[in-house]
Design an enzyme around this catalytic site. Structure first.
Site, short mmCIF file in Angstrom:
data_model
loop_
_atom_site.label_atom_id
_atom_site.label_comp_id
_atom_site.label_asym_id
_atom_site.label_seq_id
_atom_site.Cartn_x
_atom_site.Cartn_y
_atom_site.Cartn_z
N ASP A 53 -4.25 -34.18 -4.04
CA ASP A 53 -3.80 -33.28 -2.43
C ASP A 53 -4.80 -33.37 -1.52
O ASP A 53 -5.24 -32.62 -1.62
CB ASP A 53 -3.41 -31.88 -3.48
CG ASP A 53 -2.28 -31.66 -2.56
OD1 ASP A 53 -1.84 -31.91 -1.35
OD2 ASP A 53 -1.86 -30.42 -2.94
N ARG A 63 2.08 -46.23 -1.72
CA ARG A 63 3.35 -46.59 -1.63
C ARG A 63 3.83 -46.91 0.12
O ARG A 63 2.91 -46.36 0.18
CB ARG A 63 4.95 -46.52 -2.09
CG ARG A 63 4.77 -44.61 -1.50
CD ARG A 63 5.95 -43.67 -2.25
NE ARG A 63 6.05 -43.18 -3.30
CZ ARG A 63 6.31 -44.00 -4.44
NH1 ARG A 63 7.18 -45.07 -4.38
NH2 ARG A 63 5.69 -43.71 -5.79
N TYR A 68 8.17 -31.72 10.99
CA TYR A 68 7.43 -33.00 11.61
C TYR A 68 6.73 -33.48 12.75
O TYR A 68 5.89 -33.85 13.16
CB TYR A 68 8.78 -34.25 11.13
CG TYR A 68 7.73 -35.75 10.29
CD1 TYR A 68 6.95 -35.91 9.84
CD2 TYR A 68 8.57 -36.34 11.58
CE1 TYR A 68 6.99 -37.27 9.61
CE2 TYR A 68 7.41 -37.54 11.23
CZ TYR A 68 6.94 -37.80 10.18
OH TYR A 68 5.90 -39.13 10.23
#
Length: 307
Positions: free
Chosen positions: A69, A25, A160
């Site tokens: 992964d 996506r 992050y």
């Protein structure tokens, strides 16, 4: 003249093999479709095989799905071997896979914090390391997707921001190492883009309101297509830096001054950090640290389901 020169730098990707992680996506899927339309052979790598198969179907016969992964060495090695067997080599790698878990350092679930680092930083390192020999063989290009968060370190985004800042530093070192081998290396710094990751973050009961309080362009969300335009052009030109939008690049020049500006700005706007910190503790008391700190968006959910 300037536009002509930029266009002249663009390289034809017809027949080139492009590996894209996080391809189910967002940026990954969008770039896969765009480059397939240009005649490239695209390898979609990620955690959601059924979703990626739909993307691959839209790309055409020269698209293939490889479930992996990015934190799993064995899975990445298997995927890379499969890509080379299917397409004959690798010309371009877009290390795009990433997740985001919002939370304050003193209260975020430790597993969520460390998983963000593992996917967003170590996942990039592993992706690059495994595919690099093939990119070197073809004197290709590697693009690592960092973030505005690497430059502006906002509260509730420590994991992050740390990962994306690390990614930028990693890319800069890699670029110097690869220059004599004919491999170009770039880093992308997108601002807030309306991907599932950002939309999921906006739905968080604490982080959503905190982000909404960001002033001016710092809080603006840009359409995915706007970002894809910049990323596509940057990859075609083998750019060393891609800023989305362009003003993100200007922040690099003044990044030394940004931390105190962010701190002062938060205080002047009603001490919103203190309020959000309190709200985070309340949310954790209500839903539990694991749920409150869960990686946002469909990609984060896929990563959680995988584990």
């Amino acid at each position: 003249m300037g536009v002509t020169n930029l266009l002249a730098r663009e390289q034809d990707v017809k027949g080139k093999v492009i590996v894209i992680t996080g391809a189910a996506r967002g940026f990954g899927a969008g770039l896969a479709k765009r480059f397939a339309a240009r005649g490239a052979k695209v390898a979609l790598v990620g955690l959601e095989p059924d979703v990626m198969k739909k993307v691959a179907a839209e790309c055409g016969p020269d698209a293939a799905v490889f479930e992996a992964d990015v934190t799993d060495w064995a899975a990445l090695e298997t995927a890379t071997k499969g890509i080379v067997e299917r397409f004959g080599g690798i010309d371009i790698v877009v290390a795009n896979a990433g997740i985001a878990a919002a939370g304050f350092v003193r209260s975020i679930d430790p597993k969520a914090f460390e998983r963000t680092i593992e996917v967003d930083l170590l996942g990039v390192w592993r992706t690059v390391r495994v595919t690099l020999p093939h990119v070197i063989d073809r004197k290709g290009y590697i693009l690592v997707v960092s973030s505005l968060a690497a430059i502006t370190h906002a509260p509730a985004m420590a994991a992050y921001a740390a990962a994306k800042a690390g990614v930028e530093a990693f890319t800069n070192s890699l670029r110097a190492e690869m220059r004599h081998l004919g491999v170009r290396v770039g880093v992308a710094h997108p601002s807030w883009i309306a991907t599932d990751l950002v939309n999921g973050a906006d739905e968080h009961p604490v982080f959503g309101p905190l982000r909404a309080s960001m002033p001016g362009p710092m809080g603006k969300t840009y359409p995915v297509e706007f970002a894809l335009d910049a990323l596509e052009k940057g990859i075609l030109r083998r750019d060393r830096s891609i800023h989305v939008p362009g003003w993100v690049g200007a922040l690099k020049v003044i990044r030394t001054f940004l931390p105190p500006i962010i701190e002062i700005g938060a205080k002047l706007r009603g001490n919103i950090v203190a309020k959000a910190d309190k709200a985070a503790l309340e949310d954790i008391a209500k839903r539990g640290a694991e749920v409150s700190s869960r990686a946002v968006g469909a990609g984060g959910q896929a990563d959680a389901d995988r584990r």
